[in-house]
Design a protein around this motif. Structure first.
Motif, mmCIF file in Angstrom:
data_model
loop_
_atom_site.group_PDB
_atom_site.id
_atom_site.type_symbol
_atom_site.label_atom_id
_atom_site.label_comp_id
_atom_site.label_asym_id
_atom_site.label_seq_id
_atom_site.Cartn_x
_atom_site.Cartn_y
_atom_site.Cartn_z
ATOM 1 N N PHE A 25 12.600 -67.963 6.661
ATOM 2 C CA PHE A 25 12.727 -66.785 5.805
ATOM 3 C C PHE A 25 14.183 -66.574 5.388
ATOM 4 O O PHE A 25 14.467 -66.321 4.217
ATOM 5 N N MET A 26 15.105 -66.709 6.317
ATOM 6 C CA MET A 26 16.522 -66.525 6.001
ATOM 7 C C MET A 26 17.008 -67.592 5.022
ATOM 8 O O MET A 26 17.776 -67.294 4.111
ATOM 9 N N VAL A 27 16.543 -68.820 5.182
ATOM 10 C CA VAL A 27 16.888 -69.884 4.233
ATOM 11 C C VAL A 27 16.332 -69.539 2.850
ATOM 12 O O VAL A 27 17.018 -69.695 1.839
ATOM 13 N N LEU A 28 15.104 -69.044 2.817
ATOM 14 C CA LEU A 28 14.472 -68.682 1.546
ATOM 15 C C LEU A 28 15.270 -67.594 0.826
ATOM 16 O O LEU A 28 15.584 -67.738 -0.351
ATOM 17 N N ILE A 29 15.604 -66.507 1.521
ATOM 18 C CA ILE A 29 16.291 -65.419 0.824
ATOM 19 C C ILE A 29 17.699 -65.832 0.405
ATOM 20 O O ILE A 29 18.191 -65.387 -0.622
ATOM 21 N N LYS A 30 18.309 -66.704 1.190
ATOM 22 C CA LYS A 30 19.628 -67.200 0.784
ATOM 23 C C LYS A 30 19.489 -68.084 -0.459
ATOM 24 O O LYS A 30 20.295 -67.985 -1.391
ATOM 25 N N SER A 31 18.455 -68.923 -0.511
ATOM 26 C CA SER A 31 18.254 -69.809 -1.668
ATOM 27 C C SER A 31 17.942 -69.015 -2.938
ATOM 28 O O SER A 31 18.217 -69.473 -4.038
ATOM 29 N N LYS A 32 17.354 -67.847 -2.793
ATOM 30 C CA LYS A 32 17.032 -66.997 -3.944
ATOM 31 C C LYS A 32 18.171 -66.035 -4.287
ATOM 32 O O LYS A 32 18.013 -65.181 -5.149
ATOM 33 N N SER A 33 19.306 -66.168 -3.595
ATOM 34 C CA SER A 33 20.480 -65.300 -3.810
ATOM 35 C C SER A 33 20.139 -63.825 -3.603
ATOM 36 O O SER A 33 20.623 -62.957 -4.326
ATOM 37 N N PHE A 34 19.321 -63.548 -2.601
ATOM 38 C CA PHE A 34 18.922 -62.181 -2.285
ATOM 39 C C PHE A 34 20.125 -61.274 -2.067
ATOM 40 O O PHE A 34 20.144 -60.134 -2.512
ATOM 41 N N PHE A 35 21.138 -61.792 -1.400
ATOM 42 C CA PHE A 35 22.301 -60.969 -1.050
ATOM 43 C C PHE A 35 23.191 -60.640 -2.236
ATOM 44 O O PHE A 35 24.151 -59.905 -2.101
ATOM 45 N N SER A 36 22.869 -61.166 -3.408
ATOM 46 C CA SER A 36 23.660 -60.823 -4.592
ATOM 47 C C SER A 36 22.831 -60.130 -5.675
ATOM 48 O O SER A 36 23.239 -60.070 -6.829
ATOM 49 N N LEU A 37 21.653 -59.592 -5.299
ATOM 50 C CA LEU A 37 20.846 -58.854 -6.269
ATOM 51 C C LEU A 37 21.598 -57.615 -6.744
ATOM 52 O O LEU A 37 22.410 -57.051 -6.024
ATOM 53 N N ASN A 66 11.753 -49.991 0.049
ATOM 54 C CA ASN A 66 13.095 -50.166 0.595
ATOM 55 C C ASN A 66 13.093 -51.416 1.449
ATOM 56 O O ASN A 66 12.181 -51.631 2.241
ATOM 57 N N PHE A 67 14.115 -52.225 1.277
ATOM 58 C CA PHE A 67 14.184 -53.501 1.984
ATOM 59 C C PHE A 67 15.606 -53.682 2.487
ATOM 60 O O PHE A 67 16.544 -53.732 1.690
ATOM 61 N N GLU A 68 15.748 -53.752 3.791
ATOM 62 C CA GLU A 68 17.065 -53.911 4.410
ATOM 63 C C GLU A 68 17.069 -55.212 5.202
ATOM 64 O O GLU A 68 16.171 -55.453 6.005
ATOM 65 N N VAL A 69 18.070 -56.030 4.951
ATOM 66 C CA VAL A 69 18.217 -57.284 5.673
ATOM 67 C C VAL A 69 19.611 -57.343 6.275
ATOM 68 O O VAL A 69 20.614 -57.124 5.592
ATOM 69 N N ILE A 70 19.641 -57.632 7.558
ATOM 70 C CA ILE A 70 20.902 -57.769 8.282
ATOM 71 C C ILE A 70 20.937 -59.175 8.859
ATOM 72 O O ILE A 70 20.010 -59.588 9.559
ATOM 73 N N SER A 71 21.972 -59.903 8.527
ATOM 74 C CA SER A 71 22.141 -61.232 9.110
ATOM 75 C C SER A 71 23.503 -61.267 9.787
ATOM 76 O O SER A 71 24.265 -60.300 9.718
ATOM 77 N N SER A 72 23.816 -62.365 10.409
ATOM 78 C CA SER A 72 25.109 -62.471 11.088
ATOM 79 C C SER A 72 26.265 -62.459 10.098
ATOM 80 O O SER A 72 27.398 -62.138 10.461
ATOM 81 N N SER A 73 25.977 -62.770 8.835
ATOM 82 C CA SER A 73 27.057 -62.835 7.859
ATOM 83 C C SER A 73 26.973 -61.794 6.749
ATOM 84 O O SER A 73 27.905 -61.667 5.959
ATOM 85 N N ASP A 74 25.864 -61.043 6.657
ATOM 86 C CA ASP A 74 25.731 -60.107 5.553
ATOM 87 C C ASP A 74 24.753 -58.994 5.890
ATOM 88 O O ASP A 74 23.992 -59.086 6.855
ATOM 89 N N HIS A 75 24.771 -57.958 5.091
ATOM 90 C CA HIS A 75 23.897 -56.801 5.266
ATOM 91 C C HIS A 75 23.634 -56.203 3.892
ATOM 92 O O HIS A 75 24.557 -55.914 3.155
ATOM 93 N N ARG A 76 22.370 -56.033 3.538
ATOM 94 C CA ARG A 76 22.023 -55.456 2.242
ATOM 95 C C ARG A 76 20.853 -54.487 2.401
ATOM 96 O O ARG A 76 19.923 -54.747 3.159
ATOM 97 N N ILE A 77 20.927 -53.410 1.658
ATOM 98 C CA ILE A 77 19.824 -52.468 1.545
ATOM 99 C C ILE A 77 19.525 -52.322 0.060
ATOM 100 O O ILE A 77 20.412 -51.996 -0.722
#
Length: 113
Positions: A25-37, A66-77
């Motif tokens: 899942f983390m690979v998927l959201i990174k590949s879709k540039s989720f953290f830069s929406l 509402n969708f919040e994702v916290i990873s070791s390198s980023d955090h987005r809501i």
């Protein structure tokens, strides 16, 4: 707030997840540039009719996802108001990514919208 003016308490639920599926899942959201929406793009509600007219959609009593994702390198809501209906009204790639990632997350935890 409740009808009586008291704050509602948040509920938290813990679920044990398969580490391999979480990593996928983390690979998927990174590949879709989720953290830069773009938060603004998630709620885009205008459609250009091509003749100088812009149609605006307003949903007064809808639901926000509402969708919040916290990873070791980023955090987005991110918050999208009626993303499915707005996506049907006017296609938006940013919102598509949001909905795809949200669907995959709900699948990961065994829930549906």
């Amino acid at each position: 707030m409740s009808k009586r003016g008291k704050s509602k308490k948040s509920r938290m639920q813990s679920t044990i997840l398969d580490q391999q599926k979480v990593n996928e899942f983390m690979v998927l959201i990174k590949s879709k540039s989720f953290f830069s929406l773009s938060q603004d793009s998630l709620n885009w509600d205008k459609k250009d009719l091509g003749n100088g007219t812009i149609l605006h959609q307003s949903i007064m009593d809808g639901v926000s996802e509402n969708f919040e994702v916290i990873s070791s390198s980023d955090h987005r809501i991110y918050s999208a108001h009626e993303p499915i209906q707005r996506q049907e009204f006017v296609f938006n790639n940013q919102r598509k990514i949001f909905l795809d990632c949200l669907d995959k997350f709900l699948d990961l935890i065994g829930k549906t919208k």
